[in-house]
Each structure stands twice: as structure tokens, then as C-alpha cells.
Design a protein around this motif. Structure first.
Motif, short mmCIF file in Angstrom:
data_model
loop_
_atom_site.label_atom_id
_atom_site.label_comp_id
_atom_site.label_asym_id
_atom_site.label_seq_id
_atom_site.Cartn_x
_atom_site.Cartn_y
_atom_site.Cartn_z
N ALA A 156 0.75 -1.40 0.00
CA ALA A 156 0.01 0.07 0.06
C ALA A 156 0.81 1.31 -0.05
CB ALA A 156 -1.01 -0.15 1.22
N SER A 160 0.17 4.10 -2.46
CA SER A 160 -0.58 5.56 -2.12
C SER A 160 0.08 6.62 -2.80
CB SER A 160 -0.20 5.71 -0.82
OG SER A 160 -0.81 4.68 -0.03
N HIS A 163 -1.87 6.83 -6.14
CA HIS A 163 -3.16 7.42 -5.84
C HIS A 163 -3.58 7.25 -4.30
CE1 HIS A 163 -7.06 9.23 -5.69
NE2 HIS A 163 -6.98 9.58 -7.07
N TRP A 165 -6.29 7.31 -2.61
CA TRP A 165 -7.26 6.19 -2.12
C TRP A 165 -6.93 4.60 -2.34
CZ3 TRP A 165 -11.13 7.79 0.87
CH2 TRP A 165 -11.36 9.24 1.10
N ILE A 166 -5.99 4.47 -3.20
CA ILE A 166 -5.57 2.93 -3.25
C ILE A 166 -5.05 2.50 -1.83
CG2 ILE A 166 -4.29 1.20 -4.37
CD1 ILE A 166 -3.96 3.05 -6.83
N VAL A 168 -5.78 3.97 1.15
CA VAL A 168 -6.94 4.07 2.18
C VAL A 168 -7.58 2.45 1.96
CG1 VAL A 168 -8.87 4.81 2.74
CG2 VAL A 168 -7.02 6.40 2.02
N ALA A 169 -7.98 2.24 0.49
CA ALA A 169 -8.53 1.02 0.20
C ALA A 169 -7.94 -0.29 0.78
CB ALA A 169 -8.81 0.63 -1.29
N PHE A 170 -6.71 -0.19 0.88
CA PHE A 170 -5.68 -1.31 1.25
C PHE A 170 -6.23 -1.25 2.96
CE2 PHE A 170 -3.46 -2.09 -2.47
CZ PHE A 170 -3.08 -3.29 -2.45
N TYR A 171 -5.85 -0.09 3.45
CA TYR A 171 -5.93 -0.01 5.04
C TYR A 171 -7.35 -0.55 5.41
CZ TYR A 171 -1.94 2.83 4.23
OH TYR A 171 -0.94 3.23 3.55
N VAL A 172 -8.40 -0.08 4.76
CA VAL A 172 -9.82 -0.44 5.21
C VAL A 172 -10.05 -2.13 5.00
CG1 VAL A 172 -12.18 -0.37 4.50
CG2 VAL A 172 -10.88 1.73 4.64
N GLY A 173 -9.24 -2.53 3.86
CA GLY A 173 -9.33 -4.09 3.84
C GLY A 173 -8.67 -4.74 4.80
#
Lengths: 191, 191, 191, 191
Positions: A156, A160, A163, A165-166, A168-173
């Protein structure tokens, strides 16, 4: 040596970390709904970090539950984990203040990566002290979730920079992955 | 009187001291890597102070472990230690904000010196209460590391005025000395 | 109902109160000894308040030591005490920032007076719950020190308006009076 | 799994929440009584929030008292409650800083509503884990006070937009309702 004070001290530090993050939500000087709008990214980054610190507290709770005794090395491995956790409020504030920009999101990943590695180190120190055949070692198992998380953070960080938000998507996942408490330990220790 | 609340209160105060230091790492308003550069001395002084407070917590943990009961004098000797420890965030912030200048580094040494003397006083109060032949007194022994540390701080204060980094080198050296947990107590108390 | 969580919560709140006061010692932007001079009244007011909060923690510790069970009224009497204690950092900051002026010193006395009365109320709630012939009631006795303190605060408030340092002298005097831990309880509870 | 660390961690977080609110009482730069006047709404909103957090701590204490064991879902339901409680300092500050304006008072109600619902969820998770016929389930009963509170918050939010003080009146009313500790649990658990 007993584990009581180690747990109490960790609880204290984690409780402070999870609570001082809310101080980044600065009270607006205007009293309308629009004044809350710039706080939305700050609120969302607070929410994500609250969940992360909650996950660490939960996992710490589960892991220490199976521990019977501690030594000096374990005390330091635990302090090392608390050090990296203590940087989460800083990176959370940076992500929130800059409305989720690339560099803060990447640094957020660096801190999560270090927390993940520090947690792993603490687990290794505990297993070394209790023995490879201890119920703790069996309960921790191969820790696939831990390895996947660390790999995800490492991936990530550069993504990052492409972009934010990529990242952020990893951290949320990863947070979703950990949200489910560690059934392995829970089932093994069930009476 | 039991030692439970003394430990719990000390854990609480030390947990807060170790965590509020991170508030000196002010969130930058710009979102690039260069914005982190002025924070490097703040981060390094935070790291050193985190280790110092960690050492005090560790040693406090070890020393109290061998304690069986406390009295009013011990409660005050402990509060006296917590008072000097509570000044560490202030001197840490001063050293970090001024990029390791002489006067803040010297004051940092003054606070460390007072913490060292306060710890010594607490040890003396504990030995006085438990008796010179108690297992606590034997476990604490002559405390050579404590004496060396206090001497090093006393030396580092004037030397910091010559050059700030001499003081820093002393503090790092003493931290390394203490980093290794007190084997004397650990070995004596081992079952 | 047990007293464990009441003690733990009070320890937490008092630990935070005693530690956040140090945040009023704002880090100077200049790195010389002269930059510390304006901080001297802030430091001295911090020192006095640290001793006061330490006295309350000590006395709370002693009083709760003799308690066997708590009810809802006691929980609220305890929260009431914590409320007034939580205002000590505010009045400490005001006294320090204004270099010991009359009005802040008088308000400091008001808060000390309310703390003293709240402590008295808590003692009454505890005695009501344990009975007038309980060892707790006997150990607390007539509490002459408490009455003298409350009278001294009530006197110090108007006198502070004449001259701030008269108020300070009263507060220091009461602190000295309490500094000596409560021998009555300690001697009665001694095994 | 035991409930000890759940209680300790909750105590820590609630102790910090209740104490950091006082930081909104900014120290005035002038040393006369008039300087306190603009702080009156800040002080009153602090007082109300202190009472609310005190109520939650009291009820949490009572509810957990009847709990014998916890699982992962309960840990998360508890963290969820702590999350909404952690937003109380923010809305308290907003209400105080804007001298009780409509929008901050409505948002205060939103946070109280979410706290109320989160507490309800925690109670449901505890009952699900202990069984519908457990002494905990019987002690919690139908929780009419909880339902009334949630309904009052839901009503107070739109009414605050009409006039801020209507919302405040509702919050004070609910606080008075809860101020009286939960006799149901206390009487059932009495020996």
C-alpha cells in the motif's frame, strides 16, 4: 514475573492513544452545519484509526490472555509496539488535515507496517519464552492474517504515491480482515 | 497497606507521560515529505524520552515486584519520582523545538538527574521499610548502574553547555546501559 | 458491590489531572536560560497543585483502604470530588499565567474549598454506608485537619483579594498540614 | 475470557474522556472576574457532559458487575460505545464555544443518541452471551429508562433547531432521570 502490570500499562497507553486522536477534531468557531464539512476527512481518518487501535487492543488482549509469565525482553517488545502505536495519532492527524493526500497516506502505511512488525516481534518473544509446544504457540499458529497484513501495508505504501485512495482501500481491507476476532485463540482457550 | 493502587496510579501517570510527548509532533499543514524534515529532531528527542520513560517504567516494575507493603513515606517518594518524570515531556519538547541547542539539552540533563535521585530516594524508602536484610534490599544491592547514571548526568549538564551533542551522547550512553533489564532482581526472584 | 473499579477509575482520573497540568508549561521558542524566567510562576503553581492532587490521591487511597463496599450514592459522591479536582488544572494555569494575581488566587481557593467539601461529603457517604461504629468511621474520627483546611480556604479567598500572596501562604500552610499522611487510619489498620 | 481488562480499558478511556473536556476551559489572559464571564457557557456544557459521562460510567459499572464472561462481539460492542462517548468532548466544546447555539446543541443530541443506542447494543450482546434467563438479563429487564432516553434524544434533535434551549432542557431532563442509579440491578445483586 506476572503479566498484570504489563496489561495495565498497555491498557493505559492504548486508552490514551485512542482518546487523544479525537483532539484533532478541532472545535469550529462557527455554529452551522457547513462548519462540519471540512472536518469530514478528519472524522473518517479518526474512525479508521480508532478501529485500528481497537483491533490492536483486541488482539493484544487475546494474545496476553494465553500468556503465563513475562521477562525483560517481552516488556521491551511490548514497549516497542506501544511506541509505533503512539505515532498513529500523528499520522491520523496528517491524513485528516490534508484531506487524504498521497504522502500522509503513505506514511500512515509506514506506521501501520511498523506496528504490524512490532506485534509480530512481541508474539515471537512470547513464544520464545513459553516454548514452541506451549498452548500459546499452538494458539498463535502460523498467523496468516498477520503476514497478509504486513504484505498489504508494504504494497500500500508505494501504491499510495500513485493515488492516495488506493492506500486507504488497502487499509480498510486489512481492518475488515482483522475486525473478526481471532477465533483460533478463543476456541483453544474455551473451557 | 497493599501496593496495588501505588502500581496502578504510577502506571497511569507514566502511561500519560509517555503518550502526551507525542503531541509535540505537530501535524504539518503541507502534505509532502519535506514537511517532515523539521520534525526529525522532535521525533528523535521523542524517541530518546520514550526509551527513558520506558526504562523507568521497567525498573519501577522490577523494584515494586519485590515490594510487599508500602507506607505514607513510600507513597510520597513515589509521587516525588512521578513529579520529575512529568517534566520530561516539557524538556523533550524544548530540545526538539530548538533542534538540540545547548541550554535545553543541559536542562534535559537536570531533569534526568532529578529523576535519577528521586528513584534512588524511592529505593532507600523501600529498603528502610522492608529492612536491610530483606530480599528487596539484597536484590537492589549496591545499585552501581544507578550511581554511574547520576554521575553521568551531573557531568553531562556542564558539558552540554560546551556542545549540545556531548550531552546527548551521555544520555544515549546511559540509556544503553539501562536498556538491559536488571538481571539482579530478575535472577533473585526467579522461582 | 466491590470498590475495585471505583479505585481504578479514580486513579485514572487523578493520574490524568496531575499530568495534564504540565501542559501549561508551554515550550519556549528561544533556547536560553532567560526564556525559562516567565515560566517560574507557572512552574511554582504546577508544583503546588501537584502536591495538592498528590495529597488528595494519598488521602483517597487511605480512606478507600478501609472501605469494604460501595453503593450508587458513594459512586456519585466520588464523581463529585473528581469534578472539583478536575478544575485544579484550570485554576493552576490561571494563577501561573498571570504571575500570581489576586483574582486567580482567590478562585484557586474556591476550587480547593469545593474539593475539601466534596471530600467531606464522600467521607460522610462512606460512613453512612458502613455505620457509625464501623472501623472506617472510627478511623476517620472527627477529621480536625479537614475542618481546619476548609476554614483556611474560606478565610484565604477574601484575603487573596487584599493581597494574592496571603492566599498563597494559606494554601502552602494547608498543604504542609496534609503533607504528613493520616496516621490515624494507618495506625488503626496496621496489622 | 475474563472481563477484567475490558473494565480496565473502559475505565481508562472514560477517565480520559471525562478529563480532557476540561481542556476546553481555556485559561484567560486577563486576571479579573470579568474574564470568567465568557467561560460560563463552556463551564456549564462541561458540567452537563461530566454528568453524562459519569452516568455512563456508573451504568457501565453496574451492567458489567453482573457479567461473568465476554467474547469478541462484546469487546467490539464496548469499543463501539467508547467511540461515541469519545465524541462528547468535541460536541461539548462546540456547544460551549458558541454559547449554546442550535446546530451544536442538535449535534450534541445526535452523539447522545448514538451513545444511547451503542449502550443498548452492548446490553443486547451481553444478554445474547449470557442467555435470556441469566441473572444479567433479568436484572437489565425491559430497560424503560433506556428507551425513554433514546426517544427523548430523537425528539430533542429537531426541537433544538427551533430553539437551542429546548434541546438543553431535554438533555438535562434525561440526565436527572439517569442520575438515580439503577436500583433494579443493585437490588437483585444485593447479597
Amino acid at each position: 514475573m506476572g503479566k498484570g502490570r504489563l496489561e495495565a500499562f498497555s491498557d493505559g497507553v492504548i486508552a490514551i492513544i485512542i482518546t487523544i486522536m479525537v483532539l484533532e477534531l478541532k472545535v469550529p468557531h462557527v455554529a452551522d452545519w457547513a462548519a462540519l464539512q471540512p472536518l469530514i476527512p478528519v472524522f473518517l481518518s479518526y474512525l479508521l484509526s480508532f478501529i485500528y487501535v481497537g483491533i490492536y487492543w483486541n488482539n493484544h488482549h487475546h494474545m496476553l490472555h494465553a500468556v503465563t509469565r513475562v521477562d525483560g525482553r517481552i516488556l521491551w517488545a511490548n514497549l516497542h509496539l506501544l511506541f509505533w502505536l503512539s505515532l498513529i495519532p500523528f499520522v491520523t492527524g496528517w491524513v485528516g488535515e490534508n484531506h487524504v493526500a498521497s504522502v500522509p497516506v503513505a506514511l500512515y502505511g509506514v506506521v501501520l507496517l511498523m506496528c504490524g512488525l512490532a506485534y509480530k516481534l512481541l508474539a515471537l518473544a512470547l513464544v520464545a519464552h513459553h516454548g514452541k509446544d506451549s498452548s500459546l504457540a499452538l494458539a498463535l499458529g502460523k498467523d496468516r492474517k498477520g503476514l497478509v497484513s504486513v504484505a498489504a501495508y508494504a504494497l500500500a505504501i508505494p501504491l499510495s504515491m500513485l493515488h492516495a485512495w488506493i492506500g486507504v482501500a488497502f487499509y480498510v481491507g486489512v481492518a475488515v480482515l482483522w475486525f473478526i476476532p481471532d477465533r483460533r485463540i478463543e476456541s483453544r482457550l474455551a473451557p
